[in-house]
Design a protein around this motif. Structure first.
Motif, PDB file in Angstrom:
ATOM      1  N   ASN A 128     -26.240 -68.732  38.720  1.00 17.52           N
ATOM      2  CA  ASN A 128     -25.615 -67.427  38.492  1.00 17.52           C
ATOM      3  C   ASN A 128     -24.800 -67.397  37.216  1.00 17.52           C
ATOM      4  OD1 ASN A 128     -26.666 -66.106  40.755  1.00 17.52           O
ATOM      5  ND2 ASN A 128     -25.022 -66.808  42.072  1.00 17.52           N
ATOM      6  N   CYS A 162     -26.569 -72.867  43.014  1.00 18.22           N
ATOM      7  CA  CYS A 162     -26.617 -71.395  42.945  1.00 18.22           C
ATOM      8  C   CYS A 162     -25.521 -70.854  42.037  1.00 18.22           C
ATOM      9  CB  CYS A 162     -26.490 -70.800  44.345  1.00 18.22           C
ATOM     10  SG  CYS A 162     -27.920 -71.123  45.373  1.00 18.22           S
ATOM     11  N   ILE A 163     -24.343 -71.443  42.122  1.00 21.32           N
ATOM     12  CA  ILE A 163     -23.242 -71.032  41.240  1.00 21.32           C
ATOM     13  C   ILE A 163     -23.631 -71.277  39.792  1.00 21.32           C
ATOM     14  CG2 ILE A 163     -20.878 -71.581  40.527  1.00 21.32           C
ATOM     15  CD1 ILE A 163     -20.303 -72.210  43.528  1.00 21.32           C
ATOM     16  N   TRP A 194     -25.318 -64.801  33.685  1.00 19.76           N
ATOM     17  CA  TRP A 194     -24.317 -63.868  33.136  1.00 19.76           C
ATOM     18  C   TRP A 194     -24.325 -63.981  31.666  1.00 19.76           C
ATOM     19  CZ3 TRP A 194     -22.120 -60.293  36.163  1.00 19.76           C
ATOM     20  CH2 TRP A 194     -22.244 -60.468  37.526  1.00 19.76           C
ATOM     21  N   LYS A 204     -28.153 -63.799  49.207  1.00 22.09           N
ATOM     22  CA  LYS A 204     -27.605 -64.515  48.060  1.00 22.09           C
ATOM     23  C   LYS A 204     -26.099 -64.236  48.043  1.00 22.09           C
ATOM     24  CE  LYS A 204     -30.587 -62.867  44.815  1.00 22.09           C
ATOM     25  NZ  LYS A 204     -31.022 -62.681  43.449  1.00 22.09           N
ATOM     26  N   TRP A 205     -25.353 -65.242  48.378  1.00 28.71           N
ATOM     27  CA  TRP A 205     -23.905 -65.062  48.420  1.00 28.71           C
ATOM     28  C   TRP A 205     -23.366 -64.884  47.015  1.00 28.71           C
ATOM     29  CZ3 TRP A 205     -22.330 -69.924  51.647  1.00 28.71           C
ATOM     30  CH2 TRP A 205     -22.853 -69.812  52.928  1.00 28.71           C
ATOM     31  N   THR A 206     -22.197 -64.305  46.947  1.00 29.62           N
ATOM     32  CA  THR A 206     -21.520 -64.232  45.662  1.00 29.62           C
ATOM     33  C   THR A 206     -21.025 -65.626  45.294  1.00 29.62           C
ATOM     34  OG1 THR A 206     -19.356 -63.808  46.613  1.00 29.62           O
ATOM     35  CG2 THR A 206     -20.751 -61.882  46.156  1.00 29.62           C
ATOM     36  N   MET A 207     -20.717 -65.802  44.037  1.00 32.88           N
ATOM     37  CA  MET A 207     -20.251 -67.113  43.588  1.00 32.88           C
ATOM     38  C   MET A 207     -18.969 -67.515  44.297  1.00 32.88           C
ATOM     39  SD  MET A 207     -21.204 -67.601  39.574  1.00 32.88           S
ATOM     40  CE  MET A 207     -20.033 -66.433  38.946  1.00 32.88           C
ATOM     41  N   SER A 208     -18.059 -66.567  44.535  1.00 29.57           N
ATOM     42  CA  SER A 208     -16.797 -66.912  45.194  1.00 29.57           C
ATOM     43  C   SER A 208     -17.028 -67.327  46.645  1.00 29.57           C
ATOM     44  CB  SER A 208     -15.811 -65.744  45.116  1.00 29.57           C
ATOM     45  OG  SER A 208     -16.319 -64.626  45.803  1.00 29.57           O
ATOM     46  N   GLU A 209     -18.001 -66.692  47.328  1.00 31.51           N
ATOM     47  CA  GLU A 209     -18.311 -67.084  48.704  1.00 31.51           C
ATOM     48  C   GLU A 209     -18.915 -68.483  48.745  1.00 31.51           C
ATOM     49  OE1 GLU A 209     -20.821 -63.776  49.628  1.00 31.51           O
ATOM     50  OE2 GLU A 209     -19.281 -62.817  50.853  1.00 31.51           O
ATOM     51  N   ARG A 210     -19.816 -68.784  47.807  1.00 30.13           N
ATOM     52  CA  ARG A 210     -20.425 -70.117  47.754  1.00 30.13           C
ATOM     53  C   ARG A 210     -19.378 -71.176  47.443  1.00 30.13           C
ATOM     54  NH1 ARG A 210     -25.651 -70.577  48.551  1.00 30.13           N
ATOM     55  NH2 ARG A 210     -26.989 -68.805  48.165  1.00 30.13           N
ATOM     56  N   GLN A 252     -29.373 -59.701  50.041  1.00 26.00           N
ATOM     57  CA  GLN A 252     -27.931 -59.824  50.251  1.00 26.00           C
ATOM     58  C   GLN A 252     -27.570 -61.233  50.720  1.00 26.00           C
ATOM     59  OE1 GLN A 252     -25.631 -57.657  49.440  1.00 26.00           O
ATOM     60  NE2 GLN A 252     -27.199 -56.247  48.712  1.00 26.00           N
TER      61      GLN A 252
END
Length: 189
Positions: free
Chosen positions: A185, A181-182, A189, A110-116, A108
């Motif tokens: 990710n 990371c973004i 996708w 691993k932050w989401t793209m929006s958080e990063r 967990q």
């Protein structure tokens, strides 16, 4: 936003240089030369870091996906010391993620793209104005421009010149790790 120039693998400017006609002003300006070697200006990287920060800001605020060309150009702009810090931090992060890949709670992290992107934007909110002011300060000291405009609008204290080198680099590396990371990710996708 200021002109962004890619410096590729060219050597960093000499301490006290600010590009163009500003070299004469910098040599004669004792306040400019007082920056200790623990500052961005003290090691002569103010303009280069300003360009890196502003290019990074464009990528952070871009609504489209991070492209390979932008990523490559940004990496080429980085001074060697930033490349080494970034590589080390990315290696540590990937090793930690591999070790914890079976444990979902640890994953967990691993932050989401929006958080990063939000974290990167937060850092850019205080770094970008310093970078903009750095380029503006240097442009105002251009000898040709000084002939036409007599009143500078930016003070040296408003620039990256006296900023702590380690703190600026750490903040920038954190943003670059987040962007990496973004990017990763987006590729998944």
């Amino acid at each position: 936003m200021g002109v962004i120039q890619s410096h590729g693998h060219s050597p960093a400017p000499a301490v006290g240089s600010c590009g163009g006609g500003g070299k004469i002003v910098a040599k004669n300006n004792s306040v400019f030369r007082l920056a200790p070697p623990t500052t961005v200006g003290g090691v002569g990287l103010s303009q280069r870091y300003a360009n890196v920060i502003l290019f990074t800001e464009r990528i952070v605020h871009a609504s489209a996906a991070i492209g390979d060309d932008a990523r490559k150009l940004l990496y080429e702009m980085l001074p060697e010391r930033l490349k080494m810090k970034l590589g080390g931090k990315l290696r540590k992060m990937w090793l930690k993620l591999e070790e914890n890949s079976e444990d979902e709670e640890e994953n967990q992290e691993k932050w989401t793209m929006s958080e990063r992107r939000g974290a990167a934007e937060e850092v850019m909110d205080w770094l970008a104005p310093l970078a903009n002011d750095t380029l503006k300060w240097q442009a105002e000291r251009n000898l040709e421009k000084q002939k036409f405009e007599t009143k500078p609008t930016v003070l040296l204290l408003q620039t990256l010149h006296y900023s702590n080198l380690e703190k600026v680099e750490d903040a920038l590396v954190d943003v670059l790790v987040g962007l990496s990371c973004i990017y990763w990710n987006q590729k998944q996708w």
